[in-house]
Design a protein around this motif. Structure first.
Motif, short mmCIF file in Angstrom:
data_model
loop_
_atom_site.label_atom_id
_atom_site.label_comp_id
_atom_site.label_asym_id
_atom_site.label_seq_id
_atom_site.Cartn_x
_atom_site.Cartn_y
_atom_site.Cartn_z
N SER A 222 4.43 7.61 -1.54
CA SER A 222 2.98 7.64 -1.68
C SER A 222 2.36 6.48 -0.91
CB SER A 222 2.56 7.59 -3.15
OG SER A 222 2.98 6.37 -3.73
N MET A 223 1.12 6.70 -0.48
CA MET A 223 0.37 5.65 0.20
C MET A 223 -1.08 5.76 -0.24
SD MET A 223 0.22 4.27 4.13
CE MET A 223 0.38 5.81 4.90
N LEU A 224 -1.63 4.62 -0.63
CA LEU A 224 -3.01 4.55 -1.11
C LEU A 224 -3.27 5.59 -2.20
CD1 LEU A 224 -4.72 4.02 2.34
CD2 LEU A 224 -4.21 2.28 0.61
N GLY A 225 -2.28 5.79 -3.09
CA GLY A 225 -2.44 6.69 -4.23
C GLY A 225 -2.17 8.16 -3.96
N LYS A 226 -1.86 8.55 -2.74
CA LYS A 226 -1.60 9.96 -2.42
C LYS A 226 -0.11 10.15 -2.14
CE LYS A 226 -6.12 10.89 -0.77
NZ LYS A 226 -6.87 12.08 -0.77
N VAL B 75 0.81 -1.22 0.00
CA VAL B 75 0.00 0.00 0.00
C VAL B 75 0.85 1.27 0.00
CG1 VAL B 75 -1.98 -1.06 1.15
CG2 VAL B 75 -0.22 0.03 2.52
N ALA B 76 2.14 1.16 0.25
CA ALA B 76 3.00 2.33 0.31
C ALA B 76 4.22 2.14 -0.58
CB ALA B 76 3.45 2.60 1.75
#
Length: 108
Positions: free
Chosen positions: A87-91, A55-56
């Motif tokens: 980035s994590m979960l797309g951010k 996720v990261a």
């Protein structure tokens, strides 16, 4: 005196279940001015991107530790800091932490 290491031995730098050792450089600055040499600063820098728990994603990482000597000659942490970019979960973003240590007293 400065020592540089192109990579760390396996298992030296673990982040969760990820072993970042093979892709991390280190630089240690040793203070040799006093009676007792000690590591005054250690800096770890990632040399490539890596993923954590699916996720990261970490694009870059810098971890720095600074140390000082007590009057009795013991080396103690003075500051610890880290900067992670990724980035994590797309951010995307950065995470910066700084911890400063002071008011040291001998343990009884």
């Amino acid at each position: 005196m400065t020592y540089r290491f192109a990579r760390l031995p396996a298992g030296t730098l673990r982040i969760g279940s990820h072993d970042a050792s093979a892709h991390t450089q280190a630089e240690a600055v040793v203070n040799v001015k006093g009676k007792t040499p000690f590591v005054e600063r250690i800096k770890f820098t990632s040399t490539r991107k890596f993923r954590l728990m699916l996720v990261a994603s970490v694009r870059s990482m810098t971890i720095t530790g600074r140390y000082t000597l007590l009057p009795n000659g013991a080396a103690v942490p003075a500051e610890a800091s880290s900067l992670l970019d990724g980035s994590m979960l797309g951010k995307s973003g950065q995470m910066k932490t700084v911890a400063t240590f002071s008011d040291f007293r001998a343990a009884r």
